[in-house]
Design an enzyme around this catalytic site. Structure first.
Site, mmCIF file in Angstrom:
data_model
loop_
_atom_site.group_PDB
_atom_site.id
_atom_site.type_symbol
_atom_site.label_atom_id
_atom_site.label_comp_id
_atom_site.label_asym_id
_atom_site.label_seq_id
_atom_site.Cartn_x
_atom_site.Cartn_y
_atom_site.Cartn_z
ATOM 1 C CG LEU A 167 9.718 -17.404 -4.000
ATOM 2 C CD1 LEU A 167 9.643 -16.679 -2.245
ATOM 3 C CD2 LEU A 167 9.859 -15.647 -4.968
ATOM 4 C CG ASP B 206 -1.970 1.427 1.272
ATOM 5 O OD1 ASP B 206 -2.797 1.246 -0.077
ATOM 6 O OD2 ASP B 206 -2.858 1.456 2.272
ATOM 7 C CG HIS C 169 -0.385 1.888 -9.176
ATOM 8 N ND1 HIS C 169 -0.724 1.480 -7.950
ATOM 9 C CD2 HIS C 169 -1.773 2.849 -9.786
ATOM 10 C CE1 HIS C 169 -2.005 2.555 -7.815
ATOM 11 N NE2 HIS C 169 -1.723 2.517 -7.940
#
Ligand code: IPE
Ligand code: IPE
Ligand code: MG
Length: 258
Positions: free
Chosen positions: A137, A26, A43
């Site tokens: 991962l 955020d 973004h």
């Protein structure tokens, strides 16, 4: 299907390095606003941060990274921001999936992807198939995800799959539902990080965060880096994960040296 330990049913094995980190990324909009730039610039920079955090997780032997990219409530944003976010997601899928694969990363998306354009849905499927066998991962992107949606869709699947007998007795256990949750392939997160200063869950992994250690930082997501990640891990390492037990019980089980 592999059954994962539920922290409310069994005490999981934990390590000083979190096995699974879940992040609410955020603060992109505020980062851009602070620079008199359009929100989308934040973004865009946020995608760069994701790249760095993936690398840092691999270097620290973290096995699962789950990031919240778009919530089921984010459709409430202005339509031009939503279109730009979708474009950014489509571009990232196109550019990053091969790199993820080359780095041995398994890529997954959780959320109601049926609401996305067919091009995005196809790119997700392609990416998931290509990277399915990678084990270095497991990188999960939560897109059009909501914790309540997840519990509801799992409930629906459980009811469809259950035979008449269990329906009659309503004899359901936690595990019956848990196997249908979107993140059933991963252990519950050990460490949750939210950047951007808000201290809330915003409908992220409601079920899975039952015993997760929560870490909130004011750092805006585009400014988050490996040092910030280490700070979060250091905070995690200072926590005593009691899972309902007393501190004394833990000391009997693991007497501290010296
Ligand atoms: C998080 O950053 C990214 C998404 C929700 C897509 P925000 O866009 O919420 O940034 P702030 O909170 O407005 O700064
Ligand atoms: C949460 O961020 C969702 C994502 C990071 C994708 P928001 O910025 O949408 O959260 P709220 O609305 O402030 O709680
Ligand atoms: Mg926000």
């Amino acid at each position: 299907m592999q059954q994962r330990t539920s922290s409310t049913r069994e005490i999981p094995n934990t390590d000083s390095i979190p096995q699974h980190i879940a992040i609410i990324m955020d603060g992109n909009g505020r980062w851009a606003r602070n620079r008199f730039m359009p929100r989308v610039a934040g973004h865009r920079q946020g995608v760069e941060t994701v790249r760095g955090v993936i690398k840092a997780c691999i270097e620290r032997n973290i096995s699962y990274l789950t990031v919240f990219a778009f919530s089921s409530e984010n459709w409430r944003r202005p339509s031009d921001e939503i279109s730009l976010l979708m474009q950014l997601f489509a571009n990232a899928l196109e550019q990053e999936v091969t790199k993820l694969h080359e780095n041995g990363i398994c890529f997954k998306v959780i959320g109601d992807v049926s609401k996305f354009d067919s091009g995005i849905v196809q790119a997700i499927q392609k990416g998931e198939q290509l990277t399915a066998k990678n084990t270095r991962l497991v990188f999960t992107v939560a897109a059009n995800y909501g914790g309540r949606w997840d519990i509801m869709q799992a409930f629906r699947k459980m009811m469809i799959q259950s035979n008449e007998l269990s329906l009659k007795s309503l004899n359901f256990e936690e595990e019956n539902l848990a196997q249908y949750l979107a993140l059933s392939y991963a252990p519950e997160p050990d460490l949750f990080i939210r950047t951007g200063g808000e201290c809330r869950i915003s409908n992220f992994l409601l079920w899975q965060l039952a015993y997760t250690e929560l870490y909130f930082t004011d750092t805006l997501w585009p400014d988050f880096n490996e040092h910030e990640l280490d700070r979060a891990i250091q905070s995690y390492q200072k926590r005593e994960r009691r899972f309902g037990r007393t501190s004394e019980q833990l000391q009997v089980a693991m007497p501290s040296e010296g």
